[in-house]
Design an enzyme around this catalytic site. Structure first.
Site, mmCIF file in Angstrom:
data_model
loop_
_atom_site.group_PDB
_atom_site.id
_atom_site.type_symbol
_atom_site.label_atom_id
_atom_site.label_comp_id
_atom_site.label_asym_id
_atom_site.label_seq_id
_atom_site.Cartn_x
_atom_site.Cartn_y
_atom_site.Cartn_z
ATOM 1 N N ASP A 63 0.774 -1.310 0.103
ATOM 2 C CA ASP A 63 -0.008 -0.058 0.128
ATOM 3 C C ASP A 63 0.808 1.228 0.134
ATOM 4 O OD1 ASP A 63 -2.817 1.025 0.474
ATOM 5 O OD2 ASP A 63 -1.372 2.212 2.018
ATOM 6 N N LYS A 93 -2.732 5.967 -4.219
ATOM 7 C CA LYS A 93 -4.005 6.980 -3.780
ATOM 8 C C LYS A 93 -3.676 8.298 -4.657
ATOM 9 C CE LYS A 93 -3.540 4.816 0.614
ATOM 10 N NZ LYS A 93 -2.370 4.494 0.739
ATOM 11 N N HIS A 126 -7.609 9.586 -1.819
ATOM 12 C CA HIS A 126 -6.809 9.440 -0.556
ATOM 13 C C HIS A 126 -7.945 10.138 0.593
ATOM 14 C CE1 HIS A 126 -2.585 9.065 1.022
ATOM 15 N NE2 HIS A 126 -3.481 8.841 2.049
HETATM 16 P P1 NDP Z 1 0.837 1.301 11.801
HETATM 17 O O1 NDP Z 1 -0.346 1.401 12.639
HETATM 18 O O2 NDP Z 1 1.080 0.235 10.751
HETATM 19 O O3 NDP Z 1 2.120 1.251 12.648
HETATM 20 C C1 NDP Z 1 3.485 1.397 12.294
HETATM 21 C C2 NDP Z 1 4.331 1.650 13.236
HETATM 22 O O4 NDP Z 1 4.337 0.505 14.043
HETATM 23 C C3 NDP Z 1 5.859 1.966 12.794
HETATM 24 O O5 NDP Z 1 6.378 2.809 13.729
HETATM 25 C C4 NDP Z 1 6.278 0.646 13.082
HETATM 26 O O6 NDP Z 1 7.818 0.716 13.387
HETATM 27 C C5 NDP Z 1 5.590 -0.090 14.226
HETATM 28 N N1 NDP Z 1 5.303 -1.527 14.297
HETATM 29 C C6 NDP Z 1 5.256 -2.173 13.057
HETATM 30 N N2 NDP Z 1 4.797 -3.556 13.580
HETATM 31 C C7 NDP Z 1 5.319 -3.512 14.971
HETATM 32 C C8 NDP Z 1 5.200 -4.613 15.702
HETATM 33 N N3 NDP Z 1 5.010 -5.862 15.369
HETATM 34 N N4 NDP Z 1 5.620 -4.412 17.020
HETATM 35 C C9 NDP Z 1 5.768 -2.918 17.387
HETATM 36 N N5 NDP Z 1 5.623 -1.975 16.605
HETATM 37 C C10 NDP Z 1 5.481 -2.211 15.344
HETATM 38 O O7 NDP Z 1 1.027 2.821 11.129
HETATM 39 P P2 NDP Z 1 0.759 3.571 9.803
HETATM 40 O O8 NDP Z 1 0.257 4.759 10.040
HETATM 41 O O9 NDP Z 1 2.005 3.256 9.168
HETATM 42 O O10 NDP Z 1 -0.224 2.573 9.096
HETATM 43 C C11 NDP Z 1 -0.207 1.322 8.096
HETATM 44 C C12 NDP Z 1 -0.087 1.851 6.546
HETATM 45 O O11 NDP Z 1 -1.572 2.397 6.380
HETATM 46 C C13 NDP Z 1 0.591 2.945 6.125
HETATM 47 O O12 NDP Z 1 1.938 2.709 6.010
HETATM 48 C C14 NDP Z 1 -0.058 3.317 5.000
HETATM 49 O O13 NDP Z 1 0.145 2.512 3.829
HETATM 50 C C15 NDP Z 1 -1.466 3.223 5.339
HETATM 51 N N6 NDP Z 1 -2.117 4.440 5.733
HETATM 52 C C16 NDP Z 1 -2.985 5.124 4.938
HETATM 53 C C17 NDP Z 1 -3.588 6.216 5.454
HETATM 54 C C18 NDP Z 1 -4.784 6.773 4.456
HETATM 55 O O14 NDP Z 1 -5.130 8.286 4.779
HETATM 56 N N7 NDP Z 1 -5.166 6.194 3.680
HETATM 57 C C19 NDP Z 1 -3.196 7.400 6.503
HETATM 58 C C20 NDP Z 1 -2.086 6.439 7.459
HETATM 59 C C21 NDP Z 1 -1.537 5.268 6.909
HETATM 60 P P3 NDP Z 1 9.105 0.307 12.337
HETATM 61 O O15 NDP Z 1 8.673 0.405 10.920
HETATM 62 O O16 NDP Z 1 10.092 0.752 13.040
HETATM 63 O O17 NDP Z 1 9.002 -1.266 12.672
#
Ligand code: NDP
Length: 291
Positions: A63, A93, A126
């Protein structure tokens, strides 16, 4: 238990249920239950490396979005992966600036060029921009006819936005991607989308690594299954019929987040997580998009 629920439960216990398992979409084809989100992975080289690791681990859905600035890296990883294109699912998006200026078709072309792909699997609006909801959807519907996008959908659309859109739509959005985690469950929106055949997809399922990962109820459930809280949340998503796309740039966490297909939450555990809802957003309120 209703028969549809029984069917779902059977699916989740199937040995074939895993990273390649998909849920059917309204426009045909299917979206994998679990994918990798790449927001806040900066730079094409880093993105390519992270996405390549994910694909090597078995992830089949990525994504991205124009605004993430990493479509190029995603495309490079997809093309270099050696996995046939039709086995991968790429979402991108259209960003708000292009929505405001009515440049949806141009933005789509630019995304395809950056990705270096012939088509995307899912193209999302988006954010709902006031006064542009219907015109944007009409432009996205036209893209579907070109065959260079397999499914079209929306993101951050609340019930009023969907009502406005559906009043004029020829095609129902296949997906609505919204902020969704145990502390923000938007149940009325969920039910509304289910009623219209719109698949819900959870963004920030782990609350961007926030407070939910310390929740005592989740800690107890995780301990019972010898799983992590992240795994319990992601399992709760898919078992509840919600597609999810946790982001991580760490290979160990990619593997951890994908290891959710070998256990089942009980009905009581599902209900206990449902009860954690506290209407707590980490992102913007879609009723008032400030960017
Ligand atoms: P998430 O809820 O997926 O959390 C990501 C964070 O959690 C990162 O800091 C990551 O750290 C950490 N993390 C991941 N796996 C673990 C684990 N197993 N244990 C502990 N910490 C963990 O947040 P996002 O906001 O990134 O949401 C996911 C995706 O959704 C985005 O990447 C994007 O593609 C989409 N999105 C879409 C939006 C929209 O408006 N349509 C808005 C926001 C997000 P690290 O990378 O350091 O491991």
């Amino acid at each position: 238990m209703p028969s549809s629920q029984r069917r779902l439960t059977a699916t989740f216990k199937s040995p074939n249920f895993g990273l390649r398992a998909t849920v059917p979409l309204a426009h045909g084809g299917g979206i994998p239950w679990l994918g990798l989100g790449v927001w806040q992975i900066s730079g094409d080289a880093a993105t390519e490396r992270v996405v390549r690791s994910a694909i090597d681990l078995g992830y089949r859905s990525i994504d991205t979005a124009t605004i993430y600035g990493n479509e190029r890296g995603v495309g490079r990883a997809v093309r270099a992966s050696g996995v046939p294109r039709e086995e991968l699912f790429v979402t991108t998006k259209v960003w708000n600036d292009d929505i405001r200026t009515g440049r949806v078709a141009e933005a789509f072309e630019a995304s395809l060029r950056a990705l270096g792909l012939d088509y995307v699997d899912l193209y999302l609006v988006h954010w709902p921009i006031r006064g542009k909801v219907v015109a944007t959807w009409k432009a996205v519907e036209k893209l579907l006819l070109t065959g260079r996008v397999k499914a079209i959908g929306v993101s951050n659309h609340m019930v009023p936005h969907l009502e406005e859109l559906l009043a004029e739509a020829e095609v129902v959005p296949a997906v609505n991607q919204i902020e969704f985690h145990p502390y923000l469950q938007s149940r009325p929106l969920l039910e509304y989308c289910r009623g219209k055949g719109i698949q819900l997809e959870a963004w920030s399922p782990l609350m961007v690594g926030g407070a939910v990962l310390q929740d005592p109820t989740l800690t107890a459930i995780a301990a019972r299954h010898r799983k992590t809280i992240a795994q319990v949340i992601l399992r709760w998503d898919v078992q509840g019929g919600i597609v999810t796309i946790p982001k991580t740039q760490h290979q160990e966490r990619m593997a951890e987040n994908a290891a959710i297909f070998d256990f089942v939450l009980s009905e009581e555990e599902m209900a206990a997580i449902d009860a954690l809802d506290r209407d707590q957003r980490t992102g913007a309120d879609p009723m008032n998009v400030p960017f």
